[in-house]
Scaffold this motif. Structure first.
Motif, short mmCIF file in Angstrom:
data_model
loop_
_atom_site.label_atom_id
_atom_site.label_comp_id
_atom_site.label_asym_id
_atom_site.label_seq_id
_atom_site.Cartn_x
_atom_site.Cartn_y
_atom_site.Cartn_z
N PRO A 1 0.85 -1.22 0.00
CA PRO A 1 0.00 0.00 0.00
C PRO A 1 0.87 1.25 0.00
O PRO A 1 0.99 1.95 1.01
N TRP A 2 1.46 1.56 -1.15
CA TRP A 2 2.43 2.65 -1.20
C TRP A 2 1.81 4.02 -0.93
O TRP A 2 2.48 4.92 -0.41
N ARG A 3 0.53 4.22 -1.28
CA ARG A 3 -0.11 5.54 -1.09
C ARG A 3 -0.19 5.91 0.39
O ARG A 3 0.13 7.04 0.77
N THR A 4 -0.64 4.98 1.22
CA THR A 4 -0.75 5.29 2.65
C THR A 4 0.63 5.53 3.25
O THR A 4 0.80 6.40 4.11
N SER A 5 1.63 4.75 2.81
CA SER A 5 2.97 4.94 3.35
C SER A 5 3.57 6.27 2.90
O SER A 5 4.21 6.98 3.69
N ALA A 6 3.33 6.64 1.62
CA ALA A 6 3.81 7.95 1.15
C ALA A 6 3.10 9.08 1.90
O ALA A 6 3.73 10.09 2.27
N ALA A 7 1.82 8.91 2.15
CA ALA A 7 1.07 9.92 2.90
C ALA A 7 1.64 10.06 4.31
O ALA A 7 1.77 11.18 4.84
N GLU A 8 1.98 8.94 4.93
CA GLU A 8 2.55 9.01 6.28
C GLU A 8 3.88 9.74 6.26
O GLU A 8 4.20 10.49 7.19
N ALA A 9 4.66 9.52 5.19
CA ALA A 9 5.94 10.24 5.09
C ALA A 9 5.71 11.74 4.99
O ALA A 9 6.41 12.55 5.64
#
Length: 905
Positions: free
Chosen positions: A702-710
């Motif tokens: 789930p790259w979108r949620t991880s990028a959002a967390e960054a």
């Protein structure tokens, strides 16, 4: 105690008494002859010597040998030498021995008179052992003596090994004619109860020896000299083996070759095949088998214990053993025996020089593969390759060697490719063989060679499920090499029932990666796991099962995937399939990681690298290594995660699906160590690759949620973070999933404080339902902070305690410390004492309702009917309940659950 017992003889009282009677008669001046007969090693020699030493009169003995049959008067000389006969007797013996025509009647008569003179006043007992091997001159003298014994004080004891099919000799004829001759037979022992410590040992001894005294004594020696067995059974040691071989060497000359042929061919050999291998006729084989059966060496024509067979084989020299194995292989091949019977003999003969052996080895290798005997199959194929002289045939076998060795040692298979690629380029391989080499080539980072192979296969007019499976596999694992369809593919729900396991598995995975999770894809994956095993495909091995498991993982069917992993891991452990254990351990680690069971994920990932070292994983190294990095990061072990990142990885990995797992794990390590831009770069790289490959599904990473967390942690672009989160939620749709729970947790961070508790409570419900304990702990931690921000201190403390408990179960030490530093006291509005967390409190409402009904005895079907949900959902709830309450069975559920029964109405 009887005299026989005093002499150390077992069950020989009757024979001893018979000899005493004959001795008494001979002392009265009426000479007697005793013929001691019995199977080999039945105690004839021992009885002859023991009685002679104990008889109380002069005793002389002679031993006959087959090697001394050409020595004239050799036995007679042994008798006269200790009697201090006059010199004339010696001269007479010399003259008779030198006679070209053999001894004359006058010479024989003179020698008999000489013996009678020597015993006129002094009685004599003469013992001649193994009289069947006596030289012809001595045998003539014995016949002459026997006819004249009636008037002398002599007891003549002759021992002879009984042979069931032995010819009737002149000695037997002479003995039958005279009343002063008596046959004293020695049968095998009937009981050895008083020789061994226990009745069980005595029974075992009789089974192993057949009552043969020599074998019985050898077993007694082994019990005395060898280390006892752990199970208390009878030890079979070197004494037994030596005694058994000694019995064979002491038997007639034809017995030993037949025994060796029997040991080589096995108990299924026919009399004819034994005869051909031993180079004797069938009648001789029957005679030899009868001798060994009567001597207790065999039981119904077969060795009484594997140690006996091993002793016979060990008695052969290395060269003789090889020649006999080769002879057995030729014999079986001529008789039309299957390859599975012929090939083992060729292996033991270490012989692969004839072209006829090539198809034998290849067929035997196929059978070995089906039986999961991979090492055996490799050995057969190597011998086939050595024996093959035809160019195309050698190339095809080399390609098969690559495919088979890939199952046990992928890196070694990669080294073999150096000899196969030139054959492929020279056109010496079939399309099917070339197609089968693509996977090991890509696995070992030989992208250019794999591209050549793909172009060759795609140009071919031939098509079928093999190429279709390959194209789908490329789309799933190496998308840059996959052939792109001219238009959007039609979604495939399932495949034909006649399709192979690889095509079914890769189709299920392709559907999940392309269209997301669905019941149909999960069902197809389970069908593969129910039927497919590594032996089902010579090309793919355990890959089909691994792909099916990954389809279940990406579809969020974690409980089902865990059950199959555990089952397949046990099967692979029993069969010692190292590569399969590495694959299944890796998937099991991914399941545990997604459940938030961090220590278990770490352990399984480490096992995956133990079963198959990093060099063997090739481009797939990103999977186990990514799990180790991710698990270590979430447990707060950042130094360990950094050390795993120092492990060299192949560049080709980043152009495969396996690289996504590595990039995603590395991004989270960067995120946890405050390198936000580096983390964001890795997450966005995952997104770019997945989008370009057409596999942009959150079930993979789930790259979108991880990028959002960054973005949120960096605090630089909250709008971009919110856009990514909303985009992720839109792609997920209304269906629940772990990713939805994470997205809701992050979405709360972008909202106003008064909106956060509701979003976080929704996230907690979703994460509870889908069983991700680590993300649940994070959601609870954020919920505690949200209550704290709203000055709801008591509620914040209660949620924080629960978050700490869940994080502690996950081994997320850093998160635990963040929640309750040093387990210190709460603020003034918190309760004065912290009570132990009730495990039942960790259950969701749905889990408590199911557990309460199960605790009072309702079946899964009855619970499903009562709560209006499916039995499958009941099973998933109970799996999580057992894990949280640390129980294994329904009967172990705590009685406190009964208090929740009213809520089930």
């Amino acid at each position: 105690m009887t005299k026989a017992r005093l002499a150390g003889l077992i069950e020989r009282d009757d024979q001893w008494a018979a000899l005493e009677t004959l001795l008494t008669d001979s002392l009265s001046g009426s000479g007697r002859v005793a013929l001691l007969t019995g199977p080999v090693a039945s105690g004839k020699t021992e009885l002859l010597h023991a009685f002679g030493e104990a008889c109380g009169v002069s005793f002389v003995k002679a031993t006959c040998s087959a090697f001394e049959r050409d020595l004239p008067f050799g036995v007679v000389g042994q008798i006269f030498h200790p009697l201090d006969a006059p010199a004339e007797v010696g001269e007479l013996l010399d003259a008779a021995a030198r006679s070209a025509d053999g001894p004359s009647a006058r010479q024989l008569h003179a020698l008999c008179i000489a013996l009678m003179d020597l015993t006129a006043e002094t009685p004599l007992v003469i013992g001649i052992d193994d009289v069947q091997h006596a030289d012809s001159s001595s045998l003539h003298w014995l016949l002459y003596l026997i006819r004249r014994l009636g008037q002398v004080k002599v007891l003549l004891m002759l021992s002879e090994t009984a042979s069931p099919r032995a010819a009737h000799t002149a000695l037997h004829t002479e003995l039958l004619r005279h009343p002063h001759c008596r046959d004293v037979s020695l049968a095998p022992l009937g009981s050895v109860e008083d020789l061994f410590e226990t009745a069980m040992h005595a029974s075992e001894a009789m089974s192993l020896s057949g009552g043969n005294p020599l074998l019985v004594r050898s077993l007694l020696d082994d019990q005395r000299l060898c280390k006892p067995r752990d199970d208390g059974g009878l030890v079979i040691g070197p004494s037994y083996r030596r005694a058994l071989v000694s019995c064979l060497h002491r038997s007639d000359h034809h017995v030993l070759p037949v025994a060796r042929a029997l040991a080589v061919t096995g108990d299924g050999a026919t009399r004819e095949s034994l005869g051909r291998l031993a180079r004797v006729d069938v009648e001789t084989v029957d005679s030899a088998l009868d001798v060994m059966n009567e001597a207790g060496l065999l039981s119904d024509g077969w060795f009484r214990d594997p140690a006996a067979r091993g002793a016979v084989l060990d008695d052969l020299s290395a060269q003789d053993r090889k020649e006999m194995y080769l002879g057995a292989a030729l014999l079986l091949h001529d008789e039309g025996a299957p390859a599975t019977e012929v090939a083992p003999y060729l292996v033991m003969a270490d012989h692969s020089e004839n072209p006829w052996m090539v198809p034998v080895f290849e067929e035997a290798a196929e059978h070995a593969l089906r039986d999961e005997q991979i090492d055996t199959a490799l050995r057969y194929l190597e011998l086939a390759h050595r024996a093959c002289v035809e160019v195309h045939g050698r190339a095809a076998i080399a390609a098969k060697l690559v495919r088979v060795e890939w199952r046990v040692n992928p890196s070694a298979a990669g080294r073999r490719l150096g000899t196969v690629v030139p054959a492929m380029r020279a056109g010496q391989l079939s399309d099917r063989d070339v197609n089968s080499l693509v996977q090991p080539m890509l696995w070992n980072c030989q992208v250019d060679e794999a591209t050549e192979a793909l172009e060759r296969v795609r140009r071919s007019a031939a098509s079928g499920s093999g190429l279709r499976a390959m194209e789908l596999w490329l789309a799933c694992s190496h998308p840059t090499l996959a052939r792109r369809p001219s238009s959007e593919p039609v979604k495939t729900r399932t495949v034909s029932l006649t399709s192979g396991p690889m095509l079914k598995a890769v189709t299920a995975l392709a559907n999940v990666l392309t269209y997301g999770a669905s019941d149909a894809s999960a069902t197809d994956a389970e069908h593969v796991l129910q039927a497919a095993r590594p032996s089902d495909s010579g090309s793919w091995g355990p890959e089909s099962a691994m792909l099916a498991l990954q389809a279940l993982v990406y579809a969020d069917r974690l409980d089902v995937a865990a059950q199959w992993c555990d089952r397949l891991l046990e099967e692979a452990r029993v069969k010692n399939l190292g590569v399969a254990r590495a694959f299944f351990s890796c998937v099991r680690a991914e399941v545990s990681l997604r459940r938030g069971d961090l220590s278990t994920a770490f352990e399984h990932a480490q096992n995956a690298l133990d079963f198959m070292p990093a060099g063997g994983w090739g481009v797939a190294l990103g999977m186990p290594l990514g799990i180790l990095i991710n698990a270590a990061t979430k447990m707060g072990r950042h130094e360990d995660a950094a050390s795993f990142l120092e492990q060299p990885v192949p560049e080709a990995m980043f152009q495969s699906r396996y690289g996504l797992h590595y990039l995603y794990a590395r991004g989270h390590h960067y995120l946890a160590t405050s390198r936000h831009y580096a983390a964001l770069a890795d997450f966005l790289s995952c997104g770019e690759l997945m989008t370009s490959w057409g596999v942009d599904q959150p079930g993979v990473v789930p790259w979108r949620t991880s990028a959002a967390e960054a973005w949120l942690l960096h605090g630089a672009n909250r709008d971009e973070a919110k856009r990514l989160i909303n985009e992720q939620l839109a792609r997920l749709g209304p269906e629940g999933s772990r990713t939805r729970g994470v997205a809701l947790r992050l979405l709360a961070a972008t909202n106003q404080p008064h909106n956060r508790p509701q979003l976080l409570q929704d996230a907690v419900v979703v994460l509870e339902e889908y069983g991700d304990q680590y993300e649940l702990a994070r959601a609870l931690a954020d919920l505690s902070k949200a209550h704290q921000a709203l000055r709801e201190h008591r509620r914040a403390w209660t949620v924080a305690r629960r978050a700490w408990h869940v994080a502690n179960v996950c081994d997320a030490a850093e998160l635990c410390e963040e929640l309750l530093p040093s387990r210190g006291k709460p603020d003034e509005d918190a309760p004065a004492e912290e009570k132990p967390v009730d495990p039942i409190a960790t259950l969701t409402d749905a889990e408590r309702r199911v557990a309460a009904l199960a605790a009072v005895g309702y079946t899964n079907r009855e619970i499903a009917s009562k709560l209006y949900i499916t039995p499958s959902t009941i099973e998933q709830h109970l799996t999580r309940v057992y894990r949280k309450l640390n129980v294994k069975y329904r009967k172990d559920l705590p009685a406190d659950l009964h208090s929740y029964l009213p809520s089930t109405a």
